[in-house]
Design a protein around this motif. Sequence first.
Motif, PDB file in Angstrom:
ATOM      1  N   ASN A 137      45.930  48.953  40.488  1.00 36.32           N
ATOM      2  CA  ASN A 137      46.621  48.427  41.660  1.00 36.32           C
ATOM      3  C   ASN A 137      46.217  49.177  42.926  1.00 36.32           C
ATOM      4  O   ASN A 137      47.039  49.436  43.798  1.00 36.32           O
ATOM      5  N   GLY A 190      45.696  46.599  45.681  1.00 36.29           N
ATOM      6  CA  GLY A 190      45.948  45.312  45.043  1.00 36.29           C
ATOM      7  C   GLY A 190      44.932  44.903  43.994  1.00 36.29           C
ATOM      8  O   GLY A 190      44.912  43.739  43.583  1.00 36.29           O
ATOM      9  N   ARG A 191      44.117  45.871  43.491  1.00 38.75           N
ATOM     10  CA  ARG A 191      43.096  45.526  42.507  1.00 38.75           C
ATOM     11  C   ARG A 191      43.178  46.474  41.317  1.00 38.75           C
ATOM     12  O   ARG A 191      43.426  47.680  41.481  1.00 38.75           O
ATOM     13  N   PHE A 204      36.474  40.086  52.488  1.00 38.19           N
ATOM     14  CA  PHE A 204      37.691  39.303  52.284  1.00 38.19           C
ATOM     15  C   PHE A 204      37.992  38.448  53.511  1.00 38.19           C
ATOM     16  O   PHE A 204      39.072  37.872  53.626  1.00 38.19           O
ATOM     17  N   VAL A 237      49.013  38.619  40.729  1.00 34.51           N
ATOM     18  CA  VAL A 237      48.849  37.303  41.355  1.00 34.51           C
ATOM     19  C   VAL A 237      48.951  36.255  40.256  1.00 34.51           C
ATOM     20  O   VAL A 237      48.560  36.499  39.107  1.00 34.51           O
ATOM     21  N   TYR A 285      40.087  42.897  38.802  1.00 31.68           N
ATOM     22  CA  TYR A 285      40.796  41.675  39.155  1.00 31.68           C
ATOM     23  C   TYR A 285      41.913  41.966  40.152  1.00 31.68           C
ATOM     24  O   TYR A 285      42.271  43.130  40.396  1.00 31.68           O
ATOM     25  N   GLN A 286      42.473  40.914  40.708  1.00 34.53           N
ATOM     26  CA  GLN A 286      43.619  41.036  41.597  1.00 34.53           C
ATOM     27  C   GLN A 286      44.880  41.319  40.783  1.00 34.53           C
ATOM     28  O   GLN A 286      45.139  40.662  39.783  1.00 34.53           O
ATOM     29  N   THR A 287      45.670  42.284  41.246  1.00 31.23           N
ATOM     30  CA  THR A 287      46.886  42.667  40.542  1.00 31.23           C
ATOM     31  C   THR A 287      48.069  41.807  40.983  1.00 31.23           C
ATOM     32  O   THR A 287      48.230  41.525  42.170  1.00 31.23           O
ATOM     33  N   GLY A 344      43.883  34.166  39.678  1.00 32.36           N
ATOM     34  CA  GLY A 344      42.834  35.013  40.231  1.00 32.36           C
ATOM     35  C   GLY A 344      41.857  34.210  41.069  1.00 32.36           C
ATOM     36  O   GLY A 344      41.374  33.164  40.649  1.00 32.36           O
ATOM     37  N   ASN A 345      41.550  34.720  42.274  1.00 34.62           N
ATOM     38  CA  ASN A 345      40.609  34.045  43.163  1.00 34.62           C
ATOM     39  C   ASN A 345      39.334  34.827  43.398  1.00 34.62           C
ATOM     40  O   ASN A 345      38.442  34.353  44.104  1.00 34.62           O
ATOM     41  N   ASN A 346      39.223  36.041  42.849  1.00 34.36           N
ATOM     42  CA  ASN A 346      37.965  36.778  42.918  1.00 34.36           C
ATOM     43  C   ASN A 346      37.919  37.796  41.794  1.00 34.36           C
ATOM     44  O   ASN A 346      38.941  38.100  41.165  1.00 34.36           O
ATOM     45  N   ASP A 385      34.147  32.220  44.103  1.00 38.95           N
ATOM     46  CA  ASP A 385      33.789  33.580  44.486  1.00 38.95           C
ATOM     47  C   ASP A 385      32.297  33.826  44.228  1.00 38.95           C
ATOM     48  O   ASP A 385      31.689  33.200  43.359  1.00 38.95           O
TER      49      ASP A 385
END
Length: 489
Positions: free
Chosen positions: A145, A148-149, A341, A227, A223-225, A230-232, A480
């Motif tokens: 995290n 946010g990743r 981003f 969410v 990955y994105q934490t 996932g978008n990227n 992405d």
Amino acid sequence: MSKKVLLVITVLIAMLVSFSLVAAQQSQLPGSGWWSGQQIQNVGSSNASVVFQAYDSTGASFACGNKSVAPGASANFLTIDCSALPAGFVGSAVVSADQPIAAVVNVVNMSTNWDGTGGRAAGLYRGTDGSNVATEVAFPLMKNNFFGRSTALYVQNASDQANDITVTIRVGANTYTKSFTGVKPYAMVVVGPADTQPAMPNNSYGSAKAVGTKSLAGTALEYQTNVPVGNNLHAYTAFTPQDFAATAYCPLARSNAYTLNTGINVQNVGASAQKIKVTYSYTMLGQGAIQTKSFEKGPVEPNAGVSFFTWEELPAGAIGSAVVEGMGGGNIAVIVNDETFTLNPARVTAYSCFPDNAATKTNKVVLPQYKEFFLGDTAGLQIQNVGAAAATNIRVTYYPNGGGTPVTFKNTNPVGPNASFNLYRVSNPLPGVSVVSGTPSTLLNTFGSIVVESDQPVVAIVNEEPGFTPGAAKPASNQDAKLYEGFNQ
């Protein structure tokens, strides 16, 4: 003829898997709809019979077919098309052939509607050659995290015997571990930030190492934490000791070039603390004379890491390559994050830098997957000269999938030592590139594989992102970006 074997981590999370299930585990990717495709290139001299076999966490195997592939060409195996795999499968695979092969894995959660339904995330990473596995593998970057990743580590038992595996994450001077006993042959284990004892601290980052009683292969997915979708995604292949060296080459580094920035993450895998040095070779948005700048940090303790950021070190608009050195002569492992981003969709990619060793110092590189405005995505090829003299004859041959006529391009400008050269738009080459053979325009709307040959040792990466030109079959996708390293031959 003996079989050539590659180890790959296969991710297929069917739409039936709920978000709450994978979120609770915190060692898998957010949301649902994840699947993977494996692009296998024949780098031998005769037709290859390629066989794809998947394995779940219990060691159960699933046959996913075989394909015949011509020399230089490639074939794609989609796990979503493998009827033998159960819904919700997450596992690993072994790809074998009767010719030398190279493989990359494409992990996505995007639907085939090209509209972002189900997410926009995508990542590419290299399969691990069966001769390059080892009882320890290194991961230069691990996050929990952090802005946010977070990162999930996928570690495969790369042997035909049961394997005891221990993963150790280092954050500063502190370590966090997770152990597994009796992992079945070719099966995979997953370690996320919450799986270790104690749990990896929130909002932290570090490096990791996996050690087994038998051989291992590995992949990291960032990955994105927290969410729902996932978008990227970042993806890179773990390093084995054969990938360690005191110097590493990174073909692509940029500072706010088309809004893209680079972070270089270095793990000291040597036995003693040492300073780390990065030297950039760059031009301003690809124009003008090559400039160089160097920076040092450390000392860095064994198994610990340090990061360099182009936006802190280079002028805005700088684009080029980098050389990373362990100043104490100890070995290092290096990955690059290349991202922005500010675009929609975001461009979030990662790749592994190349060690300065005999395996890297070759004049030929193969790249199994390249897209030329194919279904809304296109690719660029970044080639770095890692020789002692200028490269004056870099040739790139593109093999369209399905048996189309190959086209060979030549760079007409010398590329100095440690500098890099970009080939973009193979169907309509930019200035500085001449066509040696073939008709480039026929390559529009195709995908295939690449072979690079040079009069100096070179390394190369492929950077794939949304792209559209008039006449393309589909508009630019909402997916992405993704990036992977070539295979030196």
